[in-house]
Design a protein around this motif. Structure first.
Motif, short mmCIF file in Angstrom:
data_model
loop_
_atom_site.label_atom_id
_atom_site.label_comp_id
_atom_site.label_asym_id
_atom_site.label_seq_id
_atom_site.Cartn_x
_atom_site.Cartn_y
_atom_site.Cartn_z
N ASP A 43 -2.31 5.03 8.56
CA ASP A 43 -3.29 4.19 7.88
C ASP A 43 -2.76 2.85 7.43
O ASP A 43 -3.54 1.96 7.07
CB ASP A 43 -3.86 4.94 6.67
N TYR A 44 -1.44 2.69 7.39
CA TYR A 44 -0.86 1.44 6.92
C TYR A 44 0.03 0.82 7.99
O TYR A 44 0.63 1.52 8.80
CB TYR A 44 -0.02 1.68 5.67
N ALA A 90 -6.30 1.64 8.71
CA ALA A 90 -7.11 2.76 9.19
C ALA A 90 -7.41 3.71 8.05
O ALA A 90 -6.87 3.55 6.94
CB ALA A 90 -6.40 3.49 10.34
N SER A 91 -8.28 4.67 8.31
CA SER A 91 -8.65 5.67 7.29
C SER A 91 -8.62 7.06 7.88
O SER A 91 -9.61 7.79 7.85
CB SER A 91 -10.05 5.35 6.74
N THR A 92 -7.47 7.43 8.42
CA THR A 92 -7.34 8.75 9.02
C THR A 92 -6.90 9.79 8.00
O THR A 92 -6.99 10.99 8.26
CB THR A 92 -6.30 8.72 10.16
N TYR A 119 0.83 -1.19 0.00
CA TYR A 119 0.00 0.00 0.00
C TYR A 119 0.87 1.25 0.00
O TYR A 119 0.46 2.30 -0.51
CB TYR A 119 -0.92 0.02 1.22
N SER A 127 -3.75 9.90 7.05
CA SER A 127 -2.30 9.98 7.24
C SER A 127 -1.66 8.67 6.83
O SER A 127 -1.98 7.61 7.39
CB SER A 127 -1.97 10.26 8.71
N PRO A 128 -0.72 8.72 5.86
CA PRO A 128 -0.07 7.48 5.44
C PRO A 128 0.83 6.89 6.53
O PRO A 128 1.24 5.74 6.43
CB PRO A 128 0.75 7.91 4.23
N GLU A 153 2.64 6.35 -1.84
CA GLU A 153 1.52 5.42 -1.74
C GLU A 153 1.27 4.73 -3.08
O GLU A 153 1.90 5.05 -4.10
CB GLU A 153 0.29 6.18 -1.25
N TRP A 178 -3.49 -2.30 5.05
CA TRP A 178 -4.22 -1.05 5.29
C TRP A 178 -5.01 -1.24 6.57
O TRP A 178 -5.82 -2.17 6.66
CB TRP A 178 -5.11 -0.76 4.10
#
Length: 127
Positions: free
Chosen positions: A111-112, A103-105, A32, A107-108, A52, A101
């Motif tokens: 989130d990974y 989370a879905s905040t 990711y 912020s890379p 990403e 992956w």
């Protein structure tokens, strides 16, 4: 087994440049994001740059405009071009690959899950 091998570190004077490379070997099914982090003396490890899956990039504020992250077409090699190096850039630089992956905040860095890491390459910048 996936292995990440960094190279390209060294000692330079302030204002100099270095190019770090990270060879990604083994059966990496997917990624990711790929990233460079560093650990400076007396400090915690911090994310420096990430690229990403859609080639979007994010940089630590202090390196914006000086560092450039990139990778080859096959995603087998990751690079970090570092220019106008400063003594505060001194540290051990690590490459990392995130294959999950989590989370879905937005912020890379969050989130990974960066589950593959190299052993690091030392960068020393003298004033």
């Amino acid at each position: 087994q996936v292995q990440l091998v960094e190279s390209g570190g060294g000692s330079v004077q302030a204002g100099g440049s270095l190019r770090l490379s990270c060879a990604i070997r083994g059966p990496l099914q997917s990624s990711y994001a790929m990233a460079w982090s560093r650990q400076s003396p007396g400090k915690e490890r911090e994310g420096v740059a990430v690229i990403e899956s859609e080639d979007g990039t994010t940089y630590l504020d202090s390196v914006k405009g000086r560092f450039t992250i990139s990778r080859d077409r096959g995603h087998n090699n990751l690079y970090l071009e570092m220019a106008t190096l400063q003594p505060e850039d001194t540290g051990m630089y690590y490459c990392a690959v995130a294959s999950r992956w989590i989370a879905s905040t937005g912020s890379p860095w969050v989130d990974y899950e960066y589950n593959y890491w190299g052993q690091g390459t030392q960068v020393t910048v003298s004033s």
